[in-house]
Write a protein that holds these residues in place. Sequence first.
Motif, mmCIF file in Angstrom:
data_model
loop_
_atom_site.group_PDB
_atom_site.id
_atom_site.type_symbol
_atom_site.label_atom_id
_atom_site.label_comp_id
_atom_site.label_asym_id
_atom_site.label_seq_id
_atom_site.Cartn_x
_atom_site.Cartn_y
_atom_site.Cartn_z
ATOM 1 N N GLU A 270 -9.825 -2.851 -4.373
ATOM 2 C CA GLU A 270 -8.848 -3.021 -5.318
ATOM 3 C C GLU A 270 -9.285 -3.531 -6.818
ATOM 4 O O GLU A 270 -8.842 -3.188 -7.661
ATOM 5 C CB GLU A 270 -7.783 -3.648 -5.011
ATOM 6 C CG GLU A 270 -7.153 -3.609 -3.188
ATOM 7 C CD GLU A 270 -6.550 -2.123 -3.023
ATOM 8 O OE1 GLU A 270 -6.663 -1.323 -3.871
ATOM 9 O OE2 GLU A 270 -5.883 -2.436 -1.981
ATOM 10 N N GLU B 45 0.703 -1.161 -0.045
ATOM 11 C CA GLU B 45 0.005 0.062 0.142
ATOM 12 C C GLU B 45 0.921 1.575 0.127
ATOM 13 O O GLU B 45 0.570 2.157 -0.834
ATOM 14 C CB GLU B 45 -0.900 0.108 1.233
ATOM 15 C CG GLU B 45 -2.227 -1.003 1.155
ATOM 16 C CD GLU B 45 -3.158 -0.734 0.186
ATOM 17 O OE1 GLU B 45 -3.134 0.467 -0.470
ATOM 18 O OE2 GLU B 45 -4.103 -1.350 0.032
ATOM 19 N N TYR C 89 -5.510 -9.937 -0.313
ATOM 20 C CA TYR C 89 -6.311 -9.362 0.862
ATOM 21 C C TYR C 89 -7.580 -10.562 0.811
ATOM 22 O O TYR C 89 -7.784 -10.984 1.989
ATOM 23 C CB TYR C 89 -7.234 -8.187 0.338
ATOM 24 C CG TYR C 89 -6.315 -6.952 0.613
ATOM 25 C CD1 TYR C 89 -5.599 -6.588 1.785
ATOM 26 C CD2 TYR C 89 -6.415 -5.885 0.062
ATOM 27 C CE1 TYR C 89 -4.835 -5.712 1.903
ATOM 28 C CE2 TYR C 89 -5.528 -4.618 0.075
ATOM 29 C CZ TYR C 89 -4.822 -4.600 1.077
ATOM 30 O OH TYR C 89 -4.100 -3.617 1.479
ATOM 31 N N GLU D 216 -6.009 4.419 -1.262
ATOM 32 C CA GLU D 216 -4.590 3.408 -0.477
ATOM 33 C C GLU D 216 -4.120 4.037 0.729
ATOM 34 O O GLU D 216 -3.741 3.088 1.532
ATOM 35 C CB GLU D 216 -3.665 3.498 -1.557
ATOM 36 C CG GLU D 216 -4.064 3.342 -2.885
ATOM 37 C CD GLU D 216 -4.824 2.091 -3.423
ATOM 38 O OE1 GLU D 216 -5.401 1.092 -2.727
ATOM 39 O OE2 GLU D 216 -4.901 1.888 -4.569
ATOM 40 N N HIS E 165 -6.214 2.582 3.410
ATOM 41 C CA HIS E 165 -5.887 0.908 3.545
ATOM 42 C C HIS E 165 -4.812 0.772 4.341
ATOM 43 O O HIS E 165 -4.527 0.046 5.272
ATOM 44 C CB HIS E 165 -5.610 0.254 2.155
ATOM 45 C CG HIS E 165 -6.838 0.149 1.463
ATOM 46 N ND1 HIS E 165 -6.845 -0.113 0.043
ATOM 47 C CD2 HIS E 165 -8.106 0.487 1.564
ATOM 48 C CE1 HIS E 165 -8.055 -0.112 -0.506
ATOM 49 N NE2 HIS E 165 -8.904 0.199 0.304
#
Length: 139
Positions: A125, A17, A99, A50, A53
């Motif tokens: 994503e 990330e 993920y 991002e 995340h």
Amino acid sequence: MSKENLIKGLNEDLAAELGTVIRYNYQSGKSFGLTGKELREMFAAEITDELGHASFLTDVIIDLGGEPVTTPKDFDKPVNLKEMLELDLKMEEDDVKNYLLHSKDAEDLGYTELKMKLEEMAADEAGHARELRRLLKGL
Ligand SMILES: [Fe+2]
Ligand SMILES: [Fe+2]
């Protein structure tokens, strides 16, 4: 699956990330012309996702008793716009896979909220990948 292995996996996700934030910022600066204008808007929107995340992963790793990484994953720097977006597409697809893998690990360890949140991030994503495929069709 142990908690330590989950923390290791989440740290790999975090490094990815952090790398994506830097890659999109870099690529935004290298996007020229009319197509480049649309790309810059997309990168700006996705950098926000991002960063969210990365922030979530950092908090979770600390909560699990781990030490979050601060070094981004390195990335290639193609000059050609098409090659640049193809690289991004591949990396977004890798993020989806990772993920989903780690959400399964979280489920096995009984971390229900983490499992669901990682699935949500996989969906984010996948949405980024779809947007990239749409842009690639025009190149
Ligand atoms: Fe992300
Ligand atoms: Fe993404």
